[in-house]
Design a protein around this motif. Structure first.
Motif, PDB file in Angstrom:
ATOM      1  N   UNK A 154      27.323  36.275  34.823  1.00 19.14           N
ATOM      2  CA  UNK A 154      26.719  37.601  34.966  1.00 19.14           C
ATOM      3  C   UNK A 154      26.635  38.317  33.622  1.00 19.14           C
ATOM      4  N   UNK A 155      27.709  38.221  32.829  1.00 21.57           N
ATOM      5  CA  UNK A 155      27.710  38.882  31.525  1.00 21.57           C
ATOM      6  C   UNK A 155      26.712  38.226  30.585  1.00 21.57           C
ATOM      7  N   UNK A 156      26.623  36.895  30.653  1.00 20.98           N
ATOM      8  CA  UNK A 156      25.653  36.202  29.808  1.00 20.98           C
ATOM      9  C   UNK A 156      24.227  36.563  30.203  1.00 20.98           C
ATOM     10  N   UNK A 157      23.973  36.692  31.495  1.00 20.20           N
ATOM     11  CA  UNK A 157      22.636  37.089  31.948  1.00 20.20           C
ATOM     12  C   UNK A 157      22.291  38.488  31.469  1.00 20.20           C
ATOM     13  N   UNK A 158      23.258  39.394  31.544  1.00 20.34           N
ATOM     14  CA  UNK A 158      23.026  40.749  31.040  1.00 20.34           C
ATOM     15  C   UNK A 158      22.745  40.713  29.539  1.00 20.34           C
ATOM     16  N   UNK A 159      23.530  39.909  28.813  1.00 17.07           N
ATOM     17  CA  UNK A 159      23.330  39.805  27.365  1.00 17.07           C
ATOM     18  C   UNK A 159      21.948  39.264  27.034  1.00 17.07           C
ATOM     19  N   UNK A 160      21.526  38.236  27.767  1.00 17.30           N
ATOM     20  CA  UNK A 160      20.228  37.633  27.492  1.00 17.30           C
ATOM     21  C   UNK A 160      19.064  38.511  27.935  1.00 17.30           C
ATOM     22  N   UNK A 209      34.027  47.127  36.615  1.00 18.04           N
ATOM     23  CA  UNK A 209      35.403  47.602  36.646  1.00 18.04           C
ATOM     24  C   UNK A 209      36.309  46.924  35.637  1.00 18.04           C
ATOM     25  N   UNK A 210      35.732  46.151  34.724  1.00 14.09           N
ATOM     26  CA  UNK A 210      36.510  45.484  33.687  1.00 14.09           C
ATOM     27  C   UNK A 210      36.593  46.356  32.441  1.00 14.09           C
ATOM     28  N   UNK A 211      37.509  46.010  31.558  1.00 16.38           N
ATOM     29  CA  UNK A 211      37.678  46.740  30.308  1.00 16.38           C
ATOM     30  C   UNK A 211      37.349  45.826  29.134  1.00 16.38           C
ATOM     31  N   UNK A 212      37.057  46.429  27.995  1.00 15.42           N
ATOM     32  CA  UNK A 212      36.580  45.679  26.842  1.00 15.42           C
ATOM     33  C   UNK A 212      37.054  46.305  25.544  1.00 15.42           C
ATOM     34  N   UNK A 213      36.974  45.516  24.480  1.00 16.68           N
ATOM     35  CA  UNK A 213      37.106  46.051  23.123  1.00 16.68           C
ATOM     36  C   UNK A 213      36.453  45.047  22.180  1.00 16.68           C
ATOM     37  N   UNK A 214      35.690  45.555  21.214  1.00 18.65           N
ATOM     38  CA  UNK A 214      35.081  44.705  20.201  1.00 18.65           C
ATOM     39  C   UNK A 214      36.115  44.325  19.143  1.00 18.65           C
ATOM     40  N   UNK A 215      35.966  43.128  18.582  1.00 14.76           N
ATOM     41  CA  UNK A 215      36.870  42.635  17.546  1.00 14.76           C
ATOM     42  C   UNK A 215      36.051  42.283  16.300  1.00 14.76           C
ATOM     43  N   UNK A 216      35.962  43.219  15.368  1.00 10.72           N
ATOM     44  CA  UNK A 216      35.233  42.968  14.126  1.00 10.72           C
ATOM     45  C   UNK A 216      36.022  42.134  13.134  1.00 10.72           C
ATOM     46  N   UNK A 217      37.337  42.017  13.346  1.00  8.41           N
ATOM     47  CA  UNK A 217      38.191  41.317  12.384  1.00  8.41           C
ATOM     48  C   UNK A 217      37.950  39.816  12.356  1.00  8.41           C
ATOM     49  N   UNK A 218      37.086  39.290  13.221  1.00 15.61           N
ATOM     50  CA  UNK A 218      36.691  37.888  13.065  1.00 15.61           C
ATOM     51  C   UNK A 218      36.008  37.679  11.716  1.00 15.61           C
ATOM     52  N   UNK A 219      35.456  38.736  11.157  1.00 14.14           N
ATOM     53  CA  UNK A 219      34.799  38.622   9.850  1.00 14.14           C
ATOM     54  C   UNK A 219      35.801  38.602   8.697  1.00 14.14           C
ATOM     55  N   UNK A 220      37.093  38.778   9.002  1.00 13.18           N
ATOM     56  CA  UNK A 220      38.094  38.627   7.944  1.00 13.18           C
ATOM     57  C   UNK A 220      38.148  37.178   7.453  1.00 13.18           C
ATOM     58  N   UNK A 237      25.403  41.844  22.857  1.00 15.85           N
ATOM     59  CA  UNK A 237      26.814  42.167  23.091  1.00 15.85           C
ATOM     60  C   UNK A 237      26.976  43.495  23.816  1.00 15.85           C
ATOM     61  N   UNK A 238      26.183  44.486  23.451  1.00 14.22           N
ATOM     62  CA  UNK A 238      26.317  45.782  24.110  1.00 14.22           C
ATOM     63  C   UNK A 238      25.897  45.690  25.573  1.00 14.22           C
ATOM     64  N   UNK A 239      24.872  44.897  25.860  1.00 12.83           N
ATOM     65  CA  UNK A 239      24.512  44.686  27.267  1.00 12.83           C
ATOM     66  C   UNK A 239      25.664  44.043  28.036  1.00 12.83           C
ATOM     67  N   UNK A 240      26.324  43.063  27.409  1.00 14.00           N
ATOM     68  CA  UNK A 240      27.453  42.405  28.063  1.00 14.00           C
ATOM     69  C   UNK A 240      28.590  43.396  28.302  1.00 14.00           C
ATOM     70  N   UNK A 241      28.854  44.257  27.333  1.00 18.12           N
ATOM     71  CA  UNK A 241      29.911  45.255  27.478  1.00 18.12           C
ATOM     72  C   UNK A 241      29.615  46.196  28.634  1.00 18.12           C
ATOM     73  N   UNK A 242      28.399  46.715  28.677  1.00 19.97           N
ATOM     74  CA  UNK A 242      28.035  47.646  29.753  1.00 19.97           C
ATOM     75  C   UNK A 242      28.135  46.959  31.106  1.00 19.97           C
TER      76      UNK A 242
END
Length: 274
Positions: free
Chosen positions: A55-61, A154-165, A143-148
């Motif tokens: 479902x999240x992948x479909x929203x993202x796409x 009813x799920x929670x989320x947080x982005x992780x920018x530190x993968x770019x470290x 990604x923002x579509x997947x988050x929304x």
């Protein structure tokens, strides 16, 4: 708008801005969900419902994509060992290990490169910064579509920018091909409420962000000063306010945590950025 809906709208507006809501404003469950967003960094171990990833992948796409290039990809990570290593590479963020689903969004030009190879076509434009930005924007929109979508379930989320470290180490761990890079991750799961600060973080007043017809920063200093006080009193706001946060984050080079070398890293990963 009925009394209960008006009450909910005003409460959501106050939580986000700390000020009176407009006298009239369109309102629905989508807007309510967007205003209620909060980043969550503590998760229970509960598994997600079957089909959640799909479902999240479909929203993202379903997000906008520049010229329908779809220049992004997604790596879904559920294995504990992989999440543990990603958490280590991302400055030890424990919530990456805790969440049942960790989504890694890629700027991905490798698919176009493979397609062109099969067709015997040389893609001159892959070497340019504009094309990398197209891939980065596509990934961000997705990604923002997947988050929304996740939060609507009813799920929670947080982005992780530190993968770019450590993007090269992340690429090796996930087996990424050349001409692709992990831009950020997204934790998805059920919030462990006792460990999650209550409320949403306030944002800058709209008058400091929204410019009608022409950019005008004449009142910015006063608006930011007022916002500093609101921000300092908010969950996880910190006593020094938002201005200090900006100066701390954009000031010393050490705050980039290794990302100051990102251009060179991207080139080694296959993006010439001409």
């Amino acid at each position: 708008m009925d009394v209960e809906t008006t009450r909910r709208m005003e409460a959501a507006w106050r939580a986000r801005y700390g000020a009176a809501a407009p006298a009239a404003m369109p309102w629905n469950e989508t807007i309510a969900g967007l205003l209620a967003h909060r980043s969550v960094r503590a998760y229970r171990g509960d598994p997600l419902a079957p089909g959640t990833l799909e479902a999240l992948a479909a929203a993202a796409q379903s997000a906008p994509t520049s010229s329908n290039m779809q220049a992004w990809s997604l790596v879904a990570v559920t294995e504990a060992a992989t999440k543990r290593e990603l958490a280590r590479l991302a400055a030890g963020q424990k919530h990456i290990e805790e969440c049942p689903l960790f989504l890694v969004f890629l700027a991905d030009l490798s698919r176009a490169e493979r397609l062109a190879g099969r067709e015997g076509v040389r893609l001159e434009n892959l070497a340019y910064l504009e094309t990398f930005l197209v891939a980065a924007f596509d990934a961000a929109f997705a990604a923002e579509n997947a988050l929304v979508a996740a939060e609507s379930l009813g799920l929670s989320t947080v982005y992780i920018g530190a993968l770019r470290n450590r993007p090269e180490a992340v690429a090796a761990l996930l087996g990424l091909p050349g001409n692709s890079v992990a831009l950020f991750g997204l934790c998805v799961g059920h919030a462990d409420e006792p460990r999650v600060p209550n409320g949403v973080r306030p944002r800058l007043p709209q008058a400091a962000v929204v410019h009608c017809e022409r950019y005008d920063a004449a009142k910015e200093a006063d608006l930011v000063a007022a916002y500093d006080r609101t921000f300092a009193a908010s969950p996880n706001g910190g006593p020094r306010g938002w201005t200090a946060r900006v100066c701390d984050r954009f000031g010393p080079l050490a705050a980039l945590a290794g990302r100051e070398t990102l251009k060179g890293t991207l080139r080694r990963l296959g993006f010439p950025l001409a």
